[in-house]
Design a protein around this motif. Sequence first.
Motif, PDB file in Angstrom:
ATOM      1  N   SER A  17       0.832  -1.208   0.000  1.00 29.13           N
ATOM      2  CA  SER A  17       0.000   0.000   0.000  1.00 29.13           C
ATOM      3  C   SER A  17       0.864   1.256   0.000  1.00 29.13           C
ATOM      4  N   LEU A  18       1.978   1.217   0.701  1.00 28.96           N
ATOM      5  CA  LEU A  18       2.913   2.345   0.682  1.00 28.96           C
ATOM      6  C   LEU A  18       3.518   2.528  -0.706  1.00 28.96           C
ATOM      7  N   PHE A  19       3.853   1.421  -1.347  1.00 31.54           N
ATOM      8  CA  PHE A  19       4.400   1.451  -2.704  1.00 31.54           C
ATOM      9  C   PHE A  19       3.421   2.137  -3.654  1.00 31.54           C
ATOM     10  N   VAL A  20       2.147   1.767  -3.555  1.00 35.01           N
ATOM     11  CA  VAL A  20       1.109   2.366  -4.410  1.00 35.01           C
ATOM     12  C   VAL A  20       0.968   3.853  -4.097  1.00 35.01           C
ATOM     13  N   PHE A  21       0.930   4.194  -2.817  1.00 38.46           N
ATOM     14  CA  PHE A  21       0.808   5.598  -2.412  1.00 38.46           C
ATOM     15  C   PHE A  21       1.988   6.409  -2.946  1.00 38.46           C
ATOM     16  N   TYR A  22       3.180   5.857  -2.852  1.00 36.55           N
ATOM     17  CA  TYR A  22       4.401   6.547  -3.288  1.00 36.55           C
ATOM     18  C   TYR A  22       4.330   6.889  -4.783  1.00 36.55           C
ATOM     19  N   PHE A  23       3.930   5.934  -5.605  1.00 36.39           N
ATOM     20  CA  PHE A  23       3.929   6.165  -7.049  1.00 36.39           C
ATOM     21  C   PHE A  23       2.707   6.931  -7.522  1.00 36.39           C
ATOM     22  N   ASN A  24       1.762   7.149  -6.636  1.00 35.69           N
ATOM     23  CA  ASN A  24       0.635   8.023  -6.977  1.00 35.69           C
ATOM     24  C   ASN A  24       0.915   9.483  -6.652  1.00 35.69           C
ATOM     25  N   PHE A 105      -0.826   9.149   6.160  1.00 35.34           N
ATOM     26  CA  PHE A 105      -0.839   7.750   5.729  1.00 35.34           C
ATOM     27  C   PHE A 105       0.562   7.163   5.559  1.00 35.34           C
ATOM     28  N   PRO A 106       1.465   7.800   4.804  1.00 36.45           N
ATOM     29  CA  PRO A 106       2.788   7.180   4.645  1.00 36.45           C
ATOM     30  C   PRO A 106       3.545   7.039   5.962  1.00 36.45           C
ATOM     31  N   MET A 107       3.379   8.000   6.849  1.00 38.92           N
ATOM     32  CA  MET A 107       4.068   7.941   8.149  1.00 38.92           C
ATOM     33  C   MET A 107       3.558   6.765   8.970  1.00 38.92           C
ATOM     34  N   LEU A 108       2.240   6.670   9.127  1.00 39.48           N
ATOM     35  CA  LEU A 108       1.668   5.635   9.988  1.00 39.48           C
ATOM     36  C   LEU A 108       1.627   4.276   9.308  1.00 39.48           C
ATOM     37  N   ALA A 110       3.939   3.169   7.287  1.00 40.44           N
ATOM     38  CA  ALA A 110       5.307   2.669   7.454  1.00 40.44           C
ATOM     39  C   ALA A 110       5.518   2.163   8.879  1.00 40.44           C
ATOM     40  N   PHE A 111       4.966   2.878   9.844  1.00 38.95           N
ATOM     41  CA  PHE A 111       5.063   2.457  11.246  1.00 38.95           C
ATOM     42  C   PHE A 111       4.392   1.098  11.451  1.00 38.95           C
ATOM     43  N   TYR A 112       3.148   0.976  10.993  1.00 32.32           N
ATOM     44  CA  TYR A 112       2.403  -0.265  11.206  1.00 32.32           C
ATOM     45  C   TYR A 112       2.907  -1.412  10.336  1.00 32.32           C
ATOM     46  N   ALA A 113       3.623  -1.109   9.256  1.00 35.09           N
ATOM     47  CA  ALA A 113       4.215  -2.170   8.444  1.00 35.09           C
ATOM     48  C   ALA A 113       5.216  -2.989   9.258  1.00 35.09           C
ATOM     49  N   ILE A 114       5.792  -2.373  10.294  1.00 33.86           N
ATOM     50  CA  ILE A 114       6.705  -3.070  11.203  1.00 33.86           C
ATOM     51  C   ILE A 114       5.995  -3.480  12.482  1.00 33.86           C
ATOM     52  N   TYR A 115       5.259  -2.551  13.063  1.00 34.93           N
ATOM     53  CA  TYR A 115       4.688  -2.757  14.401  1.00 34.93           C
ATOM     54  C   TYR A 115       3.569  -3.794  14.406  1.00 34.93           C
ATOM     55  N   LEU A 116       2.684  -3.759  13.397  1.00 35.45           N
ATOM     56  CA  LEU A 116       1.550  -4.676  13.395  1.00 35.45           C
ATOM     57  C   LEU A 116       1.976  -6.135  13.205  1.00 35.45           C
ATOM     58  N   PRO A 117       2.842  -6.457  12.232  1.00 35.89           N
ATOM     59  CA  PRO A 117       3.309  -7.847  12.142  1.00 35.89           C
ATOM     60  C   PRO A 117       3.995  -8.322  13.425  1.00 35.89           C
ATOM     61  N   TYR A 118       4.760  -7.426  14.064  1.00 34.90           N
ATOM     62  CA  TYR A 118       5.386  -7.817  15.328  1.00 34.90           C
ATOM     63  C   TYR A 118       4.335  -8.183  16.365  1.00 34.90           C
ATOM     64  N   VAL A 134      -7.666 -10.627   8.142  1.00 33.60           N
ATOM     65  CA  VAL A 134      -8.659  -9.594   8.470  1.00 33.60           C
ATOM     66  C   VAL A 134      -8.018  -8.432   9.227  1.00 33.60           C
ATOM     67  N   LYS A 135      -7.220  -8.727  10.222  1.00 29.68           N
ATOM     68  CA  LYS A 135      -6.633  -7.661  11.053  1.00 29.68           C
ATOM     69  C   LYS A 135      -5.766  -6.703  10.242  1.00 29.68           C
ATOM     70  N   PRO A 136      -4.856  -7.174   9.382  1.00 28.31           N
ATOM     71  CA  PRO A 136      -4.087  -6.221   8.564  1.00 28.31           C
ATOM     72  C   PRO A 136      -4.968  -5.355   7.667  1.00 28.31           C
ATOM     73  N   VAL A 137      -6.030  -5.945   7.101  1.00 29.33           N
ATOM     74  CA  VAL A 137      -6.933  -5.175   6.246  1.00 29.33           C
ATOM     75  C   VAL A 137      -7.654  -4.108   7.057  1.00 29.33           C
ATOM     76  N   LEU A 138      -8.078  -4.461   8.270  1.00 28.81           N
ATOM     77  CA  LEU A 138      -8.770  -3.491   9.122  1.00 28.81           C
ATOM     78  C   LEU A 138      -7.861  -2.316   9.478  1.00 28.81           C
ATOM     79  N   TYR A 139      -6.601  -2.586   9.774  1.00 26.17           N
ATOM     80  CA  TYR A 139      -5.696  -1.490  10.132  1.00 26.17           C
ATOM     81  C   TYR A 139      -5.347  -0.636   8.917  1.00 26.17           C
ATOM     82  N   LEU A 140      -5.240  -1.252   7.760  1.00 25.27           N
ATOM     83  CA  LEU A 140      -5.043  -0.461   6.542  1.00 25.27           C
ATOM     84  C   LEU A 140      -6.254   0.428   6.291  1.00 25.27           C
TER      85      LEU A 140
END
Length: 214
Positions: A17-24, A105-108, A110-118, A134-140
């Motif tokens: 999602s960050l990749f998509v946001f970046y190139f948009n 969005f990019p700040m948070l 990127a944060f949750y890309a590390i914090y949520l999987p942990y 479901v949980k990753p989709v809900l946080y996105l």
Amino acid sequence: MNAMISKLFMLLLLPVSLFVFYFNREKDNRAHLLLVMFTGILTASVFVFIKILFAEPYYMPEVSFLKAFLYFYLGQTFFPMAVVWALFLLFARKDTVSDRFTLFFPMLAAFYAIYLPYRIIDEALPYSAFCLFVKPVLYLAMLAIVHDFFVRLGNNSFAATGTKILNWIITVVLTCVPTVAEIFWYQGYLWVIWAAISVVYTAYAVYLVLPKKD
């Protein structure tokens, strides 16, 4: 193989999602965007490091819905999001307030890309479809909803003070939805309840993200 795919979805959803946001984004803003994303990743690494060093062993309150809500919401959503975003707004003074709001969005993410999987890996054994999908989709979805609010706030879309306060309250309430769905799942409620909440919430986030006709 299926387990590997499930874990990859959980690990890659937010980075993609960050990749998509970046190139948009416009090319002129991409260098600054990379710095914001790196800051989010670095902040998440600090959070994880502190949690590993000082946090108590994982404990899930079994007693009441309210205790479970406070445990999950404060630890996974409110404190991380409030601290990271407040620090960013405080130190990114070279940007205008409106520009800082557009970087939520990019700040948070990127944060949750590390914090949520942990959090999922640390707390969710044995892994379930809810935690891995479901949980990753809900946080996105939550990040997309809050980002939309901050963008509209930065654009002065809320003319009246009362409207602004009401939208603040609604947005804060909406950040509670992933936690509510998770508790319904964890405490063994009918799957239809948390599934319906998740579908409606995600659909609303998709509606906000999709381009609107003029």
